[in-house]
Design a protein around this motif. Structure first.
Motif, mmCIF file in Angstrom:
data_model
loop_
_atom_site.group_PDB
_atom_site.id
_atom_site.type_symbol
_atom_site.label_atom_id
_atom_site.label_comp_id
_atom_site.label_asym_id
_atom_site.label_seq_id
_atom_site.Cartn_x
_atom_site.Cartn_y
_atom_site.Cartn_z
ATOM 1 N N ALA A 211 -68.874 64.984 70.357
ATOM 2 C CA ALA A 211 -68.715 65.014 71.816
ATOM 3 C C ALA A 211 -67.764 66.123 72.274
ATOM 4 C CB ALA A 211 -68.263 63.651 72.327
ATOM 5 N N PRO A 212 -66.527 66.208 71.747
ATOM 6 C CA PRO A 212 -65.665 67.303 72.210
ATOM 7 C C PRO A 212 -66.184 68.684 71.809
ATOM 8 C CG PRO A 212 -64.578 65.998 70.490
ATOM 9 C CD PRO A 212 -65.793 65.254 70.901
ATOM 10 N N HIS A 213 -66.841 68.763 70.649
ATOM 11 C CA HIS A 213 -67.375 70.049 70.198
ATOM 12 C C HIS A 213 -68.437 70.555 71.164
ATOM 13 C CE1 HIS A 213 -68.587 73.163 67.330
ATOM 14 N NE2 HIS A 213 -69.846 72.828 67.587
ATOM 15 N N TRP A 214 -69.414 69.696 71.490
ATOM 16 C CA TRP A 214 -70.522 70.151 72.331
ATOM 17 C C TRP A 214 -70.161 70.151 73.808
ATOM 18 C CZ3 TRP A 214 -73.933 73.198 70.632
ATOM 19 C CH2 TRP A 214 -74.320 73.155 69.287
ATOM 20 N N SER A 215 -69.239 69.314 74.233
ATOM 21 C CA SER A 215 -68.784 69.388 75.620
ATOM 22 C C SER A 215 -68.109 70.726 75.894
ATOM 23 C CB SER A 215 -67.839 68.229 75.946
ATOM 24 O OG SER A 215 -68.550 67.016 76.067
ATOM 25 N N ALA A 216 -67.328 71.208 74.924
ATOM 26 C CA ALA A 216 -66.711 72.531 75.075
ATOM 27 C C ALA A 216 -67.760 73.636 75.060
ATOM 28 C CB ALA A 216 -65.694 72.756 73.958
ATOM 29 N N ARG A 217 -68.766 73.495 74.198
ATOM 30 C CA ARG A 217 -69.826 74.506 74.114
ATOM 31 C C ARG A 217 -70.659 74.550 75.395
ATOM 32 N NH1 ARG A 217 -68.050 76.299 69.744
ATOM 33 N NH2 ARG A 217 -69.202 76.504 67.780
ATOM 34 N N LEU A 218 -70.997 73.369 75.938
ATOM 35 C CA LEU A 218 -71.959 73.282 77.031
ATOM 36 C C LEU A 218 -71.305 73.154 78.404
ATOM 37 C CD1 LEU A 218 -74.515 70.868 75.317
ATOM 38 C CD2 LEU A 218 -74.625 73.376 75.477
ATOM 39 N N GLY A 219 -69.979 72.900 78.442
ATOM 40 C CA GLY A 219 -69.281 72.833 79.709
ATOM 41 C C GLY A 219 -69.557 71.580 80.517
ATOM 42 N N ARG A 220 -69.926 70.488 79.833
ATOM 43 C CA ARG A 220 -70.197 69.211 80.510
ATOM 44 C C ARG A 220 -69.582 68.077 79.716
ATOM 45 N NH1 ARG A 220 -75.337 67.962 80.057
ATOM 46 N NH2 ARG A 220 -76.058 69.814 78.932
ATOM 47 N N ASP A 221 -69.053 67.076 80.422
ATOM 48 C CA ASP A 221 -68.428 65.940 79.746
ATOM 49 C C ASP A 221 -69.447 64.902 79.286
ATOM 50 O OD1 ASP A 221 -65.890 66.990 80.038
ATOM 51 O OD2 ASP A 221 -65.489 65.938 81.913
ATOM 52 N N ALA A 222 -70.538 64.726 80.033
ATOM 53 C CA ALA A 222 -71.548 63.708 79.722
ATOM 54 C C ALA A 222 -72.745 64.351 79.034
ATOM 55 C CB ALA A 222 -71.992 62.988 80.996
ATOM 56 N N LEU A 223 -73.032 63.902 77.806
ATOM 57 C CA LEU A 223 -74.094 64.500 76.998
ATOM 58 C C LEU A 223 -74.917 63.413 76.325
ATOM 59 C CD1 LEU A 223 -71.966 67.244 75.165
ATOM 60 C CD2 LEU A 223 -73.395 67.582 77.191
ATOM 61 N N VAL A 224 -76.078 63.814 75.843
ATOM 62 C CA VAL A 224 -76.932 62.936 75.043
ATOM 63 C C VAL A 224 -77.102 63.563 73.661
ATOM 64 C CG1 VAL A 224 -79.209 61.881 74.788
ATOM 65 C CG2 VAL A 224 -78.162 62.066 77.055
ATOM 66 N N GLY A 225 -76.698 62.817 72.637
ATOM 67 C CA GLY A 225 -76.846 63.271 71.260
ATOM 68 C C GLY A 225 -77.982 62.531 70.571
ATOM 69 N N GLU A 226 -78.751 63.255 69.791
ATOM 70 C CA GLU A 226 -79.842 62.648 69.027
ATOM 71 C C GLU A 226 -79.554 62.858 67.547
ATOM 72 O OE1 GLU A 226 -83.213 60.302 69.414
ATOM 73 O OE2 GLU A 226 -82.207 61.320 71.072
ATOM 74 N N GLN A 227 -79.458 61.753 66.802
ATOM 75 C CA GLN A 227 -79.286 61.883 65.359
ATOM 76 C C GLN A 227 -80.678 61.849 64.735
ATOM 77 O OE1 GLN A 227 -75.719 60.287 64.015
ATOM 78 N NE2 GLN A 227 -76.237 60.226 61.845
ATOM 79 N N VAL A 228 -81.045 62.943 64.082
ATOM 80 C CA VAL A 228 -82.438 63.153 63.690
ATOM 81 C C VAL A 228 -82.671 62.785 62.224
ATOM 82 C CG1 VAL A 228 -82.976 64.806 65.495
ATOM 83 C CG2 VAL A 228 -81.951 65.632 63.363
ATOM 84 N N SER A 229 -82.132 61.642 61.821
ATOM 85 C CA SER A 229 -82.446 61.071 60.516
ATOM 86 C C SER A 229 -83.862 60.500 60.556
ATOM 87 C CB SER A 229 -81.456 59.952 60.188
ATOM 88 O OG SER A 229 -81.591 58.903 61.143
ATOM 89 N N ARG A 230 -84.322 59.948 59.444
ATOM 90 C CA ARG A 230 -85.673 59.379 59.400
ATOM 91 C C ARG A 230 -85.825 58.254 60.419
ATOM 92 N NH1 ARG A 230 -87.828 55.058 57.000
ATOM 93 N NH2 ARG A 230 -85.897 54.608 55.881
ATOM 94 N N ARG A 231 -84.808 57.381 60.553
ATOM 95 C CA ARG A 231 -84.875 56.292 61.522
ATOM 96 C C ARG A 231 -84.591 56.772 62.940
ATOM 97 N NH1 ARG A 231 -84.139 50.757 59.315
ATOM 98 N NH2 ARG A 231 -83.229 50.256 61.346
ATOM 99 N N GLY A 232 -83.665 57.703 63.082
ATOM 100 C CA GLY A 232 -83.355 58.301 64.374
ATOM 101 C C GLY A 232 -82.612 57.364 65.308
#
Length: 260
Positions: A211-232
């Motif tokens: 969350a802090p890594h991608w919020s800094a990259r994208l400039g937004r506090d609220a994000l959606v993360g997808e974990q792309v394992s087999r089950r997901g």
């Protein structure tokens, strides 16, 4: 004692990350909890004691070791307690401090967790070879290594050498990339062979780093993360200073009683 299996960070059975939740009647030895976790064979088994007033005691064990922070098993625990009649804000006393959850309409459960910043660092010896990916950025948080690669396809295609990866000194390794071309803001996978979890399907505690890594990259506090394992699975994150809200659904698969 009652025990449950719950699929976390999903609204469909047999997806997301399964966790066991054991409702303790009284204090028990650590060795007993570790043996139950090994028997359950999920990436984490949660043990919770005290549900009436004040923070519950909550601990998490992989099949091999106790861990200091686990998101999906906390989500599973809150889901079980809400399904048994608890309501409002729940607090849990853990090795990572007091964690809190609240349930919204539609069953979405939000969890208040510590944000874990990853500081830039060179890849440790053997990491790149073990992962078989080309990092564009690497960092280390309190527990894990974070490896950013160039695309979501590279994250999906990673086939780590688990034996070699277990030699890298970290609880686990998070591989991540921008979600460009997907429905998510970012994608990730989590590998933890050093703690007995070769690949974790959906990892709440990893999103404390993501969350802090991608919020800094994208400039937004609220994000959606997808974990792309087999089950997901899907983790909604909202960065709030030194804390991060992790939100997701959960589904109970079965429940029963321990006879030992």
């Amino acid at each position: 004692m009652r025990i449950f299996t719950v699929d976390s960070f999903t609204d469909r059975p047999f997806r997301g990350n399964p966790a066991a939740v054991c409702l303790l009647d009284d204090t028990v030895p650590d060795e007993w909890m570790q043996a139950v976790a090994a028997e359950m064979r999920h990436s984490e088994t949660a043990f919770v004691l005290g549900q009436a007033e004040g923070p519950c005691s909550l601990r998490w064990f992989t099949p091999a070791v106790e861990v200091a922070l686990c998101g999906h098993a906390t989500l599973a625990t809150a889901h079980v307690l809400y399904s048994l009649g608890e309501s409002g804000r729940l607090e849990f006393d853990t090795k990572s401090g007091v964690l809190a959850t609240e349930q919204a309409d539609g069953g979405l459960i939000a969890m208040d967790f510590p944000a874990k910043q990853a500081a830039p660092c060179p890849p440790p010896d053997g990491l790149v070879e073990a992962l078989g990916v080309t990092p564009v950025w690497t960092g280390r948080s309190e527990f894990d290594l974070l490896v950013e690669v160039g695309s979501a396809d590279e994250v999906r295609a990673a086939e780590p050498d688990m034996a070699r990866l277990a030699e890298v000194e970290a609880r686990g390794v998070i591989v991540t990339a921008s979600g460009e071309g997907t429905s998510a803001d970012y994608v990730s996978r989590f590998f933890g062979p050093r703690v007995g979890v070769p690949e974790d399907p959906v990892t709440g505690s990893a999103h404390c780093v993501l969350a802090p890594h991608w919020s800094a990259r994208l400039g937004r506090d609220a994000l959606v993360g997808e974990q792309v394992s087999r089950r997901g699975g899907t983790v909604r994150t909202t960065l709030r200073g030194e804390r991060v809200e992790l939100a997701g659904h959960a589904v109970t698969i079965w429940s029963g009683e321990l006879e030992v």
